[in-house]
Enzyme design. Structure first.
Site, short mmCIF file in Angstrom:
data_model
loop_
_atom_site.label_atom_id
_atom_site.label_comp_id
_atom_site.label_asym_id
_atom_site.label_seq_id
_atom_site.Cartn_x
_atom_site.Cartn_y
_atom_site.Cartn_z
N PHE A 113 0.85 -1.18 0.00
CA PHE A 113 0.00 0.00 0.00
C PHE A 113 0.90 1.24 0.00
O PHE A 113 1.84 1.33 0.78
CB PHE A 113 -0.89 -0.03 1.25
N ASP A 184 2.35 -5.44 8.21
CA ASP A 184 1.17 -4.58 8.21
C ASP A 184 -0.05 -5.49 8.07
O ASP A 184 -0.17 -6.23 7.09
CB ASP A 184 1.27 -3.58 7.05
N TYR A 209 -10.50 0.37 11.37
CA TYR A 209 -11.74 0.81 10.70
C TYR A 209 -12.12 -0.08 9.52
O TYR A 209 -13.15 0.12 8.91
CB TYR A 209 -11.64 2.28 10.25
N LYS A 210 -11.26 -1.06 9.18
CA LYS A 210 -11.58 -1.96 8.07
C LYS A 210 -12.36 -3.15 8.62
O LYS A 210 -13.51 -3.01 9.00
CB LYS A 210 -10.29 -2.35 7.33
N ARG A 356 -12.99 -4.31 -6.55
CA ARG A 356 -12.66 -5.03 -5.32
C ARG A 356 -13.90 -5.23 -4.47
O ARG A 356 -14.69 -4.31 -4.28
CB ARG A 356 -11.62 -4.20 -4.58
C1 LIG Z 1 -5.70 0.97 4.70
C2 LIG Z 1 -4.22 0.89 4.76
C3 LIG Z 1 -3.46 1.94 5.31
C4 LIG Z 1 -4.13 3.20 5.76
O1 LIG Z 1 -3.31 4.01 6.56
P1 LIG Z 1 -3.98 5.19 7.40
O2 LIG Z 1 -2.84 5.89 8.01
O3 LIG Z 1 -4.90 4.54 8.39
O4 LIG Z 1 -4.76 6.04 6.46
C5 LIG Z 1 -2.09 1.75 5.43
N1 LIG Z 1 -1.49 0.62 5.00
C6 LIG Z 1 -2.20 -0.39 4.45
C7 LIG Z 1 -1.49 -1.63 3.99
C8 LIG Z 1 -3.58 -0.27 4.29
O5 LIG Z 1 -4.26 -1.24 3.71
#
Ligand SMILES: *Cc1c(COP(=O)(O)O)cnc(C)c1O
Length: 397
Positions: A113, A184, A209-210, A356
């Protein structure tokens, strides 16, 4: 098996909507509304500043950290809540690099990400540009783990395709060459069984939040392995990670263990909805949720492939190689997803061409999957997406 009818009844699911985007933002747990109102009225409203002690706000990041810890196989007392995932990635990476001062390479993959990679870039700048961020294709990570590597920085489940890395194996490989591993768990926590302790992760980070349904902007979490916990420098040395925040000392002294990863004032209102969201997980085993997600995913893939030849599966075909999402390539994926949303099925689009769909058994059943298949099929076979109304791109896709 948990009673999934019962867990579903604990969420607010808007009428007429089939929600396949819980991998991006989980829906509202009904109890979050009451919990939030209670925190506002009885705690903030009535207790004012005494709420930090009386309502236990100050202890919540560690207590809720432990509740998340159960879902990711962490030892009690080694998970802390706070900030955003981007910040927790930065902290974990800074701490890990400091533990390997003689090495220069951060190894990640090209499917990671972007924020994880951006935070690494920023940290490299801050450290004087003497480190290298090396990104290889996901399937080449294992061979790229060499003695040059200081830290392996990987997201277990790929946000686009749902492809899953073998966390224990890659971690072991990293340890064999003397590197550390940061995982992560953004698309893992609450989606599939994770064992950070058994898998020997040095650090793990994730968001709530996911799949955990904590609400938009709910705080992130960080795990530091017990063997590293007393040796890590937190990088962001905020006052609430100090050994004695209310002694107001002139200089920083790290709190014991993972408590040093706290930075500033915890988000009490955001934690209120997260607390209610975590109640849904009581008595629920993630392994059972994952098994059910695999069943529903197979059903979804079968239904889509039977009716939509223009969509090609972007996720691994083997259910054990996937997280809890299913993705398809389609050249006009953005428009197609907009059309699905307009027809009551919410998934999302990830550039360049990924449609997705998150498969979340806590609140999705066979009937929802079948409805989603019917709508996506109609959108695709009747070319409903080929309409100017669906071409406008909003800020969030
Ligand atoms: C959703 C996601 C994030 C989001 O980071 P935020 O700081 O919460 O906005 C980061 N890394 C991964 C791999 C994600 O899927």
């Amino acid at each position: 098996m948990p009673d999934f009818t019962a867990t579903k009844s604990r969420f607010h699911l808007p009428r007429g909507v089939t929600y396949l985007d819980g991998n991006s933002l989980g829906p509202l747990p009904l109890a979050a509304k009451t919990r939030m109102a209670q925190v506002m009225q009885e705690e903030w409203g009535e207790m004012l500043i005494t709420g930090w002690n009386k309502a236990g706000w100050m202890a919540q990041p560690g207590q809720m950290g432990d509740r998340i810890g159960r879902l990711i196989g962490a030892e009690p007392g080694h998970v802390m809540l706070g900030d955003t995932l981007s910040i927790k990635v930065y902290q974990a990476l800074a701490a890990a690099l400091a533990l390997r001062p003689d090495r220069r390479v951060i190894l990640s993959d090209t499917g990671n990400f972007p924020t994880d990679l951006y935070m690494a870039e920023g940290l490299i700048e801050t450290l004087g540009k003497t480190h290298e961020l090396r990104c290889v294709p996901p399937e080449e990570v294992e061979q790229a783990i060499t003695e040059e590597v200081a830290v392996l920085l990987l997201t277990e489940v790929d946000y686009r395709t749902g492809r899953r890395h073998d966390m224990p194996r890659l971690t072991q490989k990293a340890h064999e060459v003397g590197a550390l591993a940061i995982w992560d768990l953004a698309h893992s926590a609450g989606a599939l069984p994770v064992d950070v302790s058994g898998g020997k992760a040095d650090f793990a980070v994730g968001c709530t939040y996911k799949f955990l349904n904590g609400g938009p902007g709910a705080p992130a979490f960080i795990y530091v392995a017990p063997r590293q916990a007393e040796a890590t420098a937190p990088a962001l040395s905020g006052w609430l990670g100090h050994a004695a925040p209310f002694a107001f000392e002139q200089t920083y002294r790290a709190a014991p263990g993972v408590a040093r990863m706290r930075v500033g004032t915890p988000p009490v209102l955001a934690m209120a909805s997260l607390e209610a969201a975590l109640d849904v997980w009581d008595g629920v085993e993630v392994a059972e949720v994952y098994a059910r997600a695999q069943e529903l995913s197979e059903r979804f893939i079968k239904g889509i492939e039977a009716t939509c030849p223009m969509l090609t599966l972007a996720s691994p075909r083997d259910p054990d190689q996937r997280g809890s999402q299913v993705s398809f390539h389609f050249e006009h994926g953005y428009e197609a997803m907009q059309a699905c949303i307009a027809h009551g099925v919410i998934g999302d689009f990830r550039a360049p061409d990924i449609m997705r769909f998150g498969i979340t058994p806590l609140y999705l059943d066979e009937a929802d999957i079948d409805r989603a298949i019917a709508v996506v099929s109609e959108v695709m076979t009747d070319d409903l997406w080929d309409d100017d109304a669906y071409r406008h791109r909003s800020a969030v896709t």
